[in-house]
Structures are given as C-alpha cells and as structure tokens.
Design a protein around this motif. Structure first.
Motif, PDB file in Angstrom:
ATOM      1  N   VAL A   1     -58.064  46.749  49.825  1.00  0.00           N
ATOM      2  CA  VAL A   1     -57.161  45.982  50.683  1.00  0.00           C
ATOM      3  C   VAL A   1     -56.342  45.049  49.808  1.00  0.00           C
ATOM      4  CG1 VAL A   1     -56.966  44.313  52.557  1.00  0.00           C
ATOM      5  CG2 VAL A   1     -58.711  46.103  52.668  1.00  0.00           C
ATOM      6  N   LYS A   2     -55.013  45.170  49.897  1.00  0.00           N
ATOM      7  CA  LYS A   2     -54.120  44.290  49.148  1.00  0.00           C
ATOM      8  C   LYS A   2     -53.596  43.203  50.076  1.00  0.00           C
ATOM      9  CE  LYS A   2     -49.832  45.337  48.063  1.00  0.00           C
ATOM     10  NZ  LYS A   2     -48.613  45.919  47.438  1.00  0.00           N
ATOM     11  N   GLU A   3     -53.582  41.975  49.594  1.00  0.00           N
ATOM     12  CA  GLU A   3     -53.131  40.838  50.387  1.00  0.00           C
ATOM     13  C   GLU A   3     -52.150  40.011  49.564  1.00  0.00           C
ATOM     14  OE1 GLU A   3     -52.040  39.291  52.927  1.00  0.00           O
ATOM     15  OE2 GLU A   3     -53.979  39.318  53.958  1.00  0.00           O
ATOM     16  N   ALA A   4     -51.114  39.536  50.221  1.00  0.00           N
ATOM     17  CA  ALA A   4     -50.134  38.682  49.552  1.00  0.00           C
ATOM     18  C   ALA A   4     -50.648  37.248  49.489  1.00  0.00           C
ATOM     19  CB  ALA A   4     -48.800  38.729  50.297  1.00  0.00           C
ATOM     20  N   VAL A   5     -50.274  36.553  48.435  1.00  0.00           N
ATOM     21  CA  VAL A   5     -50.635  35.145  48.250  1.00  0.00           C
ATOM     22  C   VAL A   5     -49.381  34.312  48.494  1.00  0.00           C
ATOM     23  CG1 VAL A   5     -51.514  33.408  46.662  1.00  0.00           C
ATOM     24  CG2 VAL A   5     -52.404  35.753  46.581  1.00  0.00           C
TER      25      VAL A   5
ATOM     26  N   PRO B   1     -35.963  36.836  55.851  1.00  0.00           N
ATOM     27  CA  PRO B   1     -35.650  38.046  55.084  1.00  0.00           C
ATOM     28  C   PRO B   1     -36.026  37.962  53.615  1.00  0.00           C
ATOM     29  CG  PRO B   1     -33.666  36.768  55.527  1.00  0.00           C
ATOM     30  CD  PRO B   1     -34.770  36.127  56.314  1.00  0.00           C
ATOM     31  N   GLU B   2     -36.169  36.749  53.074  1.00  0.00           N
ATOM     32  CA  GLU B   2     -36.495  36.626  51.665  1.00  0.00           C
ATOM     33  C   GLU B   2     -38.009  36.646  51.471  1.00  0.00           C
ATOM     34  OE1 GLU B   2     -36.280  32.484  53.362  1.00  0.00           O
ATOM     35  OE2 GLU B   2     -35.141  34.352  53.496  1.00  0.00           O
ATOM     36  N   MET B   3     -38.419  37.116  50.285  1.00  0.00           N
ATOM     37  CA  MET B   3     -39.844  37.165  49.969  1.00  0.00           C
ATOM     38  C   MET B   3     -40.328  35.777  49.543  1.00  0.00           C
ATOM     39  SD  MET B   3     -40.150  40.757  47.882  1.00  0.00           S
ATOM     40  CE  MET B   3     -41.915  40.526  47.704  1.00  0.00           C
TER      41      MET B   3
ATOM     42  N   GLU C   1     -50.257  38.628  44.497  1.00  0.00           N
ATOM     43  CA  GLU C   1     -51.057  39.470  45.376  1.00  0.00           C
ATOM     44  C   GLU C   1     -52.441  39.649  44.775  1.00  0.00           C
ATOM     45  OE1 GLU C   1     -49.545  43.842  43.779  1.00  0.00           O
ATOM     46  OE2 GLU C   1     -48.506  42.879  45.451  1.00  0.00           O
ATOM     47  N   VAL C   2     -53.397  39.961  45.640  1.00  0.00           N
ATOM     48  CA  VAL C   2     -54.778  40.157  45.218  1.00  0.00           C
ATOM     49  C   VAL C   2     -55.291  41.459  45.822  1.00  0.00           C
ATOM     50  CG1 VAL C   2     -55.293  37.705  44.929  1.00  0.00           C
ATOM     51  CG2 VAL C   2     -55.611  38.775  47.159  1.00  0.00           C
TER      52      VAL C   2
ATOM     53  N   ALA D   1     -59.882  35.809  48.153  1.00  0.00           N
ATOM     54  CA  ALA D   1     -59.151  35.702  46.893  1.00  0.00           C
ATOM     55  C   ALA D   1     -57.760  35.099  47.097  1.00  0.00           C
ATOM     56  CB  ALA D   1     -59.034  37.078  46.246  1.00  0.00           C
ATOM     57  N   ALA D   2     -57.176  35.336  48.277  1.00  0.00           N
ATOM     58  CA  ALA D   2     -55.845  34.784  48.571  1.00  0.00           C
ATOM     59  C   ALA D   2     -55.910  33.352  49.079  1.00  0.00           C
ATOM     60  CB  ALA D   2     -55.135  35.657  49.596  1.00  0.00           C
ATOM     61  N   GLY D   3     -57.114  32.811  49.220  1.00  0.00           N
ATOM     62  CA  GLY D   3     -57.249  31.433  49.679  1.00  0.00           C
ATOM     63  C   GLY D   3     -57.273  31.274  51.179  1.00  0.00           C
TER      64      GLY D   3
END
Length: 216
Positions: free
Chosen positions: A95-99, A114-116, A121-122, A139-141
């Motif tokens: 599982v990938k998660e954005a930080v 619209p902007e990142m 990522e973890v 891991a992403a807090g």
C-alpha cells in the motif's frame, strides 16, 4: 495505491491482461510500459498507454520485492526479460500512501486543488491488506485510532457491504453512530448503534435522547 488489487473482479483482471498483451504487440513495445485503466458500469476503459518507465513501474517493483532489487546496475526491462513476463501472484500486499505537510505546517491550506501538495510517499508491506494499510498510515504520520466512535452512513446501494465492516468495528470495541436508514439496517443485523441526525433533519442529538425519541 495498492498492489495487488483487492476489489477488482477476476473477469476485469483477465480483460486487463488481454489488453496489456494486445497493446504491447501493436506498439512493438520492448521493455516496460505504463497503462492506466478505469472501470465504470462493469466495463474496462483504457485512459492512456505510455512506453518506458514511469512512477508506477518503480512502485510496483518495490511492492513486488522481486529480484529487481538485487541488480541496480541492470535496467528494469533487462530484469523483466530475465524474470519472464506473465501473470504472477504475490504472498503479500503493498500500500502506497502520500505524505502531506499539514501536520508540520499548520498554515498550509488542507483543501485539495489541482496542484500537488504531497512532500513524499511511503510504502507499507504485509501479509494482509489491512496490516499493509496500517503500516502505510503510520509511516505517513496518520495514526489510526484504536478506540473511540465511528460514524457510519452509506447510500442504499452500499448498505449490504457495510454490515460486516460495522460488525468488525463493534467487535473491536468501537462505538457506532449512524443515520436512520443505516442504523435500521445495522440493528436488524444485531449491531448496536446510536442515532445521529443529518443536517436537514435537525441538530445531532445525544444517543440517550435519540433512543428515547425513537422509543416513543
């Protein structure tokens, strides 16, 4: 993002594999390619297909934990040819998660646009999807609660699938609150819930008052 998928029917997986082979042959792909799919109303659609490496390729490589890690001096497509192309199964989930920076920079607007706004990522890997998801969130807090109250309210089309989810939360000791339709379904299945009103129905009221109101 998760790998392998857990909610795509096997028939759609077969269709995706067939499309992969046909597109690769038609484009004369030698090496890797990245294809994005979407499924709507029981139909598989192709959004785009790109030859060469892309971020999902690196993510799948890490998630698979295959021999691709052992030879950094070889390119991805060389390793893929040596391993053999085909359908593979994995004994684990990734599982990938954005930080996001919201926990560190409180003045950052948390609304999506619209902007990142992710700062990294973890990746969580485990033998079950639930544990892999938990590792990724930790891991992403984003620390998941182990106790407390869960609000469950779903549309009629999703009600059959929510019963088992609510039952598991109840078994873990969580208190469940739900709106009238969802509450009626859960209580008919023996799952205790407290009523909470929608905004158009009035102010949310305490479980005791809501139970008394329904009893009378």
């Amino acid at each position: 993002m998760r790998h392998p998928p857990i909610s795509i029917p096997p028939k759609h997986i077969d269709t995706i594999h067939q499309y992969n082979r046909k597109i690769a042959a038609e484009l004369n792909v030698v090496g890797l390619m990245n294809i994005q799919y979407a499924i709507q109303k029981d139909t598989v659609y192709i959004l785009e297909a790109n030859r060469g490496r892309a971020a999902p390729c690196r993510w799948c490589r890490r998630s698979a934990t295959s021999r691709w890690r052992e030879s950094p001096r070889k390119s991805c497509w060389q390793e893929a040819l040596e391993l053999g192309l085909g359908r593979k199964t994995f004994p684990h989930f990734g599982v990938k998660e954005a930080v996001f920076p919201f926990n560190m920079y409180h003045e950052v607007d948390p609304l999506l646009g619209p902007e990142m706004r992710s700062t990294g990522e973890v990746l969580g890997i485990a033998e079950s999807f639930g544990l892999a998801f938990y590792k990724a969130q930790e891991a992403a807090g984003q620390h998941l609660p182990l106790e407390g109250t869960v609000l469950i309210t779903v549309a009629d089309r999703d009600k059959p699938a929510v019963v088992e989810v609510a039952r598991r939360f109840a078994e873990l000791g969580f208190r469940i609150r739900s709106t009238q339709g969802t509450r009626a379904l859960l209580e008919s299945q023996g799952i205790p819930t407290d009523l909470i009103l929608k905004m158009r129905e009035g102010r949310p009221i305490s479980p005791t008052r809501s139970w008394t109101a329904r009893s009378t």
